[in-house]
Write a protein that holds these residues in place. Structure first.
Motif, PDB file in Angstrom:
ATOM      1  N   UNK A 185     -54.638  79.865 -13.055  1.00 14.09           N
ATOM      2  CA  UNK A 185     -53.390  79.504 -12.389  1.00 14.09           C
ATOM      3  C   UNK A 185     -53.663  78.228 -11.610  1.00 14.09           C
ATOM      4  N   UNK A 186     -52.779  77.261 -11.732  1.00 11.96           N
ATOM      5  CA  UNK A 186     -52.922  76.001 -11.003  1.00 11.96           C
ATOM      6  C   UNK A 186     -51.787  75.871  -9.996  1.00 11.96           C
ATOM      7  N   UNK A 187     -52.162  75.744  -8.725  1.00  9.32           N
ATOM      8  CA  UNK A 187     -51.178  75.548  -7.663  1.00  9.32           C
ATOM      9  C   UNK A 187     -51.014  74.043  -7.471  1.00  9.32           C
ATOM     10  N   UNK A 188     -49.828  73.570  -7.812  1.00 12.73           N
ATOM     11  CA  UNK A 188     -49.546  72.133  -7.765  1.00 12.73           C
ATOM     12  C   UNK A 188     -49.013  71.794  -6.373  1.00 12.73           C
ATOM     13  N   UNK A 189     -49.591  70.756  -5.768  1.00  9.40           N
ATOM     14  CA  UNK A 189     -49.205  70.358  -4.411  1.00  9.40           C
ATOM     15  C   UNK A 189     -48.107  69.299  -4.468  1.00  9.40           C
ATOM     16  N   UNK A 233     -46.606  76.964  -9.232  1.00  6.74           N
ATOM     17  CA  UNK A 233     -47.832  77.537  -9.789  1.00  6.74           C
ATOM     18  C   UNK A 233     -47.667  77.605 -11.300  1.00  6.74           C
ATOM     19  N   UNK A 234     -48.661  77.075 -12.022  1.00  5.51           N
ATOM     20  CA  UNK A 234     -48.598  77.028 -13.492  1.00  5.51           C
ATOM     21  C   UNK A 234     -49.738  77.866 -14.064  1.00  5.51           C
ATOM     22  N   UNK A 235     -49.457  78.671 -15.069  1.00  2.00           N
ATOM     23  CA  UNK A 235     -50.537  79.392 -15.749  1.00  2.00           C
ATOM     24  C   UNK A 235     -50.997  78.579 -16.958  1.00  2.00           C
TER      25      UNK A 235
END
Ligand code: C5P
Length: 331
Positions: free
Chosen positions: A189-193, A312-314
């Motif tokens: 999971x990527x948490x994009x700021x 948040x991207x998986x």
């Protein structure tokens, strides 16, 4: 991804589309600053299933009067943040390849952007790698792979990996690659700021923290960077729990120093059950490892609900590097 009229080539033009992945550094060991200003690295790159697509098409005769004209258009949610002038890494890739091959190099590059911009996920490098492959095919050059990798390294430290993909140990300044075996699919999971971080600024902050915190000679004391054997073993075994425990990024203190709010993002992901958490590359995107696809979905929902990130991207890894998706030749 939003389509754009510019992706459709005008009748009678040839076009080539290449897709290239984002990356996360599952380990980023930063050594001392070298005489050329770059830092010696031992980094384990891992390509993940977030992609940019670059379509290279011939410029209509009216627009290609000037030698070496590169026209850049961009679509996608963050398109406005991407430069469309000669600073764009994809434009520089096209120009470099044209110069090396001795061809005119007039081209329209359309970038369908899905990788976070200035996010520490090598989005610009992905575009450069994709542009190299797309222009090589469009111009019928058949450039040897070794030459493409050399050109990629000239463009940036991460560009060779964007071409190669998979999982690889990067040494030198990150451009010298050795494949790393991975025994299973990893779920991320990527948490994009909101907003990006400048890579040079993060490296400079890393140097500053080392001078301040290290006492004495600071940078001069930095040991040679090495890949962690326990991480390589965990990757080989496909043991997500062990990979999660071994995630490490020497740039993380610098990214947190420049963007203190990232500490809350990392905490939110850990509290929501991530197997491991770290800042991706120079940040500010944060990466979280999950047990499986379902756990990744739950983690993404929890991160979005935490209010500590923009989105948040998986994604899964590893995935291949830049690949040709489509080629349409002019009649
Ligand atoms: O190679 P690339 O253009 O991606 O590097 C961007 C910047 O990141 C460099 O100008 C440098 O400030 C920093 N960098 C570094 N050491 C590396 C890679 C990048 O200091 N190994």
């Amino acid at each position: 991804m939003s389509a754009d009229r510019a992706t459709a080539p005008a009748p009678g033009t040839a076009s080539v589309t290449v897709r290239a992945p984002a990356k996360v550094n599952v380990q980023l060991a930063v050594g001392g600053r070298r005489a050329d200003g770059f830092h010696a690295l031992a980094t384990v790159f891992h390509a993940v299933s977030l992609y940019d697509e670059v379509t290279a098409s011939t410029l209509p005769a009216s627009a290609s009067g000037e030698q070496g004209t590169v026209r850049i258009t961009v679509s996608g949610a963050d398109a406005a943040q991407v430069p469309t002038d000669g600073d764009n890494l994809a434009a520089r890739a096209a120009t470099l390849l044209a110069r090396r091959a001795g061809v005119p190099g007039a081209v329209h590059l359309h970038i369908a952007k899905d990788i976070p911009v200035a996010g520490g996920m090598a989005g610009g490098s992905a575009d450069a790698a994709a542009a190299l492959l797309a222009c090589d095919r469009l111009w019928g050059l058949d450039t040897p792979r070794a030459t493409l990798l050399e050109l990629a390294a000239e463009l940036g430290s991460d560009v060779p990996f964007s071409l190669v993909g998979g999982t690889a140990l990067g040494t030198g300044r990150g451009e010298r690659l050795t494949p790393v075996e991975v025994g299973g699919t990893l779920h991320w999971v990527f948490a994009v700021a909101d907003g990006g971080l400048s890579t040079p600024a993060v490296y400079a902050e890393c140097d500053r923290l080392r001078r301040t915190d290290g006492g004495g000679d600071g940078e001069a004391d930095v040991p040679a960077p090495e890949a962690a054997p326990e991480l390589l073993a965990a990757l080989r075994a496909g043991d997500a729990k062990a990979v999660g425990a071994a995630l490490a990024n020497d740039l993380q203190p610098a990214a947190l120093s420049l963007r203190p709010a990232l500490a809350a993002t990392l905490r939110a992901g850990r509290e929501a059950g991530a197997l491991g958490a770290l800042v991706s590359g120079s940040g500010p995107t944060c990466a979280f490892l999950a047990e499986d696809a379902e756990a990744a979905g739950r983690l993404a929902t929890a991160l979005e609900a935490s209010g500590t990130c923009r989105a948040a991207r998986t994604a899964t890894g590893e995935v291949p590097g830049a690949v040709l998706l489509a080629a349409a030749d002019s009649p």
